[in-house]
Motif scaffolding. Structure first.
Motif, PDB file in Angstrom:
ATOM      1  N   SER A 107       6.812 -86.447  40.286  1.00  0.00           N
ATOM      2  CA  SER A 107       6.547 -85.717  39.045  1.00  0.00           C
ATOM      3  C   SER A 107       5.571 -86.485  38.165  1.00  0.00           C
ATOM      4  CB  SER A 107       7.846 -85.473  38.287  1.00  0.00           C
ATOM      5  OG  SER A 107       8.744 -84.714  39.058  1.00  0.00           O
ATOM      6  N   ALA A 108       5.805 -87.795  38.032  1.00  0.00           N
ATOM      7  CA  ALA A 108       4.902 -88.618  37.229  1.00  0.00           C
ATOM      8  C   ALA A 108       3.489 -88.604  37.806  1.00  0.00           C
ATOM      9  CB  ALA A 108       5.433 -90.052  37.168  1.00  0.00           C
ATOM     10  N   ALA A 109       3.384 -88.709  39.137  1.00  0.00           N
ATOM     11  CA  ALA A 109       2.070 -88.688  39.791  1.00  0.00           C
ATOM     12  C   ALA A 109       1.379 -87.348  39.584  1.00  0.00           C
ATOM     13  CB  ALA A 109       2.228 -88.981  41.283  1.00  0.00           C
ATOM     14  N   SER A 110       2.143 -86.250  39.582  1.00  0.00           N
ATOM     15  CA  SER A 110       1.564 -84.923  39.374  1.00  0.00           C
ATOM     16  C   SER A 110       0.993 -84.786  37.969  1.00  0.00           C
ATOM     17  CB  SER A 110       2.621 -83.842  39.607  1.00  0.00           C
ATOM     18  OG  SER A 110       3.099 -83.872  40.933  1.00  0.00           O
ATOM     19  N   VAL A 111       1.730 -85.279  36.980  1.00  0.00           N
ATOM     20  CA  VAL A 111       1.256 -85.194  35.594  1.00  0.00           C
ATOM     21  C   VAL A 111      -0.002 -86.045  35.411  1.00  0.00           C
ATOM     22  CG1 VAL A 111       1.805 -85.715  33.190  1.00  0.00           C
ATOM     23  CG2 VAL A 111       3.543 -84.671  34.666  1.00  0.00           C
ATOM     24  N   ILE A 112       0.049 -87.293  35.899  1.00  0.00           N
ATOM     25  CA  ILE A 112      -1.104 -88.190  35.751  1.00  0.00           C
ATOM     26  C   ILE A 112      -2.306 -87.639  36.513  1.00  0.00           C
ATOM     27  CG2 ILE A 112      -1.981 -90.502  36.270  1.00  0.00           C
ATOM     28  CD1 ILE A 112       0.890 -91.542  35.858  1.00  0.00           C
ATOM     29  N   GLY A 113      -2.067 -87.148  37.732  1.00  0.00           N
ATOM     30  CA  GLY A 113      -3.158 -86.583  38.527  1.00  0.00           C
ATOM     31  C   GLY A 113      -3.782 -85.366  37.873  1.00  0.00           C
ATOM     32  N   ALA A 114      -2.954 -84.538  37.232  1.00  0.00           N
ATOM     33  CA  ALA A 114      -3.470 -83.354  36.551  1.00  0.00           C
ATOM     34  C   ALA A 114      -4.339 -83.743  35.352  1.00  0.00           C
ATOM     35  CB  ALA A 114      -2.317 -82.465  36.101  1.00  0.00           C
ATOM     36  N   VAL A 115      -3.897 -84.731  34.594  1.00  0.00           N
ATOM     37  CA  VAL A 115      -4.700 -85.214  33.462  1.00  0.00           C
ATOM     38  C   VAL A 115      -6.039 -85.744  33.964  1.00  0.00           C
ATOM     39  CG1 VAL A 115      -4.838 -86.930  31.616  1.00  0.00           C
ATOM     40  CG2 VAL A 115      -2.688 -85.713  32.033  1.00  0.00           C
ATOM     41  N   TYR A 116      -6.000 -86.511  35.041  1.00  0.00           N
ATOM     42  CA  TYR A 116      -7.216 -87.111  35.598  1.00  0.00           C
ATOM     43  C   TYR A 116      -8.211 -86.044  36.078  1.00  0.00           C
ATOM     44  CZ  TYR A 116     -10.092 -90.376  38.318  1.00  0.00           C
ATOM     45  OH  TYR A 116     -11.135 -91.125  38.810  1.00  0.00           O
ATOM     46  N   ALA A 117      -7.691 -84.937  36.602  1.00  0.00           N
ATOM     47  CA  ALA A 117      -8.561 -83.901  37.196  1.00  0.00           C
ATOM     48  C   ALA A 117      -8.973 -82.818  36.212  1.00  0.00           C
ATOM     49  CB  ALA A 117      -7.847 -83.271  38.394  1.00  0.00           C
ATOM     50  N   LEU A 118      -8.649 -82.974  34.927  1.00  0.00           N
ATOM     51  CA  LEU A 118      -8.923 -81.924  33.941  1.00  0.00           C
ATOM     52  C   LEU A 118     -10.403 -81.574  33.839  1.00  0.00           C
ATOM     53  CD1 LEU A 118      -6.565 -82.490  30.866  1.00  0.00           C
ATOM     54  CD2 LEU A 118      -6.772 -80.444  32.286  1.00  0.00           C
TER      55      LEU A 118
END
Length: 599
Positions: free
Chosen positions: A77-88
């Protein structure tokens, strides 16, 4: 009710919506999906369940939660949130949508309670990750993606074969460890999982495909596929002793390959293999300490490896360069990226007060407690290789080394380092890097946050005098070696061969030989059929010729059989038409009789 929400299905749904939504709404969905999935994951407990009846007598258990699965859900879950922020800042709806589907299917695989659910999510995960690679839309990505898909189709089919064997024996639920069985199901499932866990010689797809994916996609891929693989190594094969030496080899091999690598993302890809080696070795030891060590190191690996790939993506975004030999002195131009990379690189090497040190303590304690002292020493050697290849080599030559008028190797770079143009890094990428780096520091300072999540709650006691001084001595020795041999550590352009060379080359030759042989057979058959058809057609159109061939005398007009209009084409065509109609009528009659029940 809230504890029965499936985080993986939430992310898959949002991934589909992201692909269909307009750009402004898409960015909202990219964050909302992972956040909601994270809330659902945090609400899971031992009573969580989700069943679906697909046909009478076949029920899928999509949700099965224990402490191991819950721990993986937290970090996923943490990786998904961080990855989503990074790919914005990505403008590709397909890339960002597939990333969400990919993360969701990875969660689905971990939470699957039966074999059928597992294989469904496993294949969705493989397809989505392939589409992430393809979304780079380059020739190299297309070719690497094709090879990636072939490898994961092999792994998926092996896993499916093992599941079929397992189900045939009456085991539809994933309820027990397979260690010690060593039957067909054991080996087929192990080989299928080994592909995702990048166990050599099935590891080359990482260094082949990850460098060609979009920068945001690589961050996602580094966090999920291999981690789902080691999750099932831990769940299904903990205590399988031969895996100890497999893990040790992985740790040494990955670190060694990284030492000679020049491409940043290939270098980090080899360190995925190396770090997975620690996890596989700890799982092989088994017991509470081994399982906790493997789970904890997987958790930390997702954090610091994610930061390393994010920093690499920031460098590529800012400079357009991905080779170490094309870069130098970036600290003055990219200070935040440099600091985040420094922290993550020290963490992966196991520096005290960072999260890598915390989980490696558990792994090393498991080795010592199990009496595997040779393995313990070899894993320490691998840590030295990690320190040399990332913490020293990349930090010096890319970030903190003095910019030169040329590059480290003048033959490799046309003097672009000193005057290298550096574009601004998007704010969302900086925020994501800081989020991941903060996780590395917080867990390093407060290790009980991690130990409390492990399946058995083992305490690694990381801050003993022996433990701390041991790693400080290793760091000092490795730094001395680096300084002494810095000229040899300088990056250079070269092609590095991996295990795939040993089967890709023979396979290519076998395909060429087989294709030529099959083509020759078909061409020969085609010529033969052509001759037969030609002869048959000639005799059908000239029945008199066929009669004469059989020795029957046929009267002819003046000029011979070739000029005989009475005995040739009209009669031959009529025979051919009548035979064809006869077959059609016979077929129709048989169908009617079958329908009427006569036959």
């Amino acid at each position: 009710m809230l504890n029965n929400l499936h985080p993986g299905l939430i992310l898959i749904l949002f991934g589909i919506l992201i692909m269909a939504a307009p750009e402004k709404l898409r960015k909202v969905l990219m964050i909302a999906g992972p956040v909601l999935a994270a809330l659902a994951a945090l609400g899971l407990d031992g009573d969580s369940s989700m069943y679906i009846d697909i046909v009478p007598g076949v029920t899928l258990q999509l949700l099965r939660v224990d402490r191991l699965a819950k721990m993986f859900m937290v970090i996923f879950s943490a990786a998904s949130v961080i990855g989503a922020v990074y790919a914005l800042n990505s403008r590709s709806r397909w890339e960002t949508g597939f990333e969400a589907v990919y993360a969701g299917s990875s969660m689905g695989a971990v939470l699957a309670g039966d074999w059928l659910s597992l294989i469904v999510f496993w294949e969705i995960m493989a397809a989505a990750s392939w589409l992430i690679i393809m979304s780079a839309k380059t020739e190299k990505a297309s070719r690497a993606g094709f090879r990636y898909l072939l490898v994961h189709m092999l792994g998926g089919n092996l896993l499916l074969a093992g599941i079929i064997v397992k189900a045939a024996g009456g085991g539809s639920l994933i309820i027990s460890c397979l260690t010690g069985s060593h039957d067909a199901a054991f080996w087929l499932i192990f080989l299928g999982v080994a592909v995702n866990a990048a166990i050599p010689p099935l590891n080359s797809w990482i260094s082949d495909a990850y460098p060609e994916a979009p920068v945001g996609g690589t961050v996602y891929m580094a966090s999920f596929t291999t981690k789902v693989g080691v999750y099932f190594i831990i769940r299904l094969f903990a205590g399988t002793e031969f895996l100890l030496w497999v893990g040790v080899f992985m740790a040494l091999y990955g670190a060694s390959m990284a030492l000679i690598e020049n491409d940043l993302r290939r270098l980090f890809s080899y360190h995925i293999v190396s770090q997975l080696g620690y996890i596989v070795a700890a799982a092989a030891v088994g017991g509470a300490l081994g399982i906790d060590g493997a789970a904890a190191h997987t958790f930390n690996n997702i954090l610091y490896k994610g930061v390393l790939f994010m920093c690499c993506g920031a460098v590529i975004t800012a400079t357009g360069k991905r080779r170490i030999s094309d870069l130098s002195g970036l600290y003055s131009k990219m200070p935040l990226t440099s600091v985040c990379f420094l922290v993550a690189s020290l963490s992966i090497a196991g520096f005290p007060l960072l999260n890598g040190f915390v989980s490696k303590s558990l792994v090393m304690n498991a080795m010592a407690e199990g009496g595997y002292h040779v393995a313990e020493i070899l894993l320490m050697v691998a840590s030295v290789g990690t320190l040399l290849s990332i913490a020293l080599k990349v930090n010096y030559f890319v970030f903190f080394g003095k910019p030169s008028s040329g590059c480290v190797n003048q033959d490799d770079c046309a003097g672009v380092c000193a005057d290298l143009e550096v574009k601004p890094v998007p704010l969302n990428m900086k925020i994501a890097m800081v989020m991941g780096t903060a996780g590395c520091v917080i867990i390093g300072l407060m290790p009980n946050l991690l130990y409390g999540l492990t399946p058995f709650g083992s305490d690694g006691h990381p801050f003993t005098v022996d433990h701390v001084t041991q790693y400080i001595e290793l760091f000092a020795a490795a730094t001395l070696v680096f300084v002494m041999y810095i000229d040899h550590m300088a990056p250079h352009v070269a092609v590095t061969l991996d295990f795939d060379w040993f089967y890709r080359k023979p396979l290519a030759a076998a395909v060429r030989w087989t294709s030529a042989a099959v083509s020759g057979v078909f061409e020969s058959c085609g010529r033969l059929v052509s001759k037969l058809v030609g002869a048959g057609s000639r005799y059908l159109h000239r029945p008199a010729a066929a009669l004469e061939y059989m020795g029957v005398k046929v009267p002819h007009r003046k000029g011979g059989i070739e000029d005989d209009d009475v005995l040739m084409k009209p009669a031959g065509s009529l025979v051919a038409i009548n035979v064809t109609l006869g077959f059609i009528v016979a077929a129709v009659v048989l169908v009617v009789l079958k329908v009427q029940g006569v036959l």
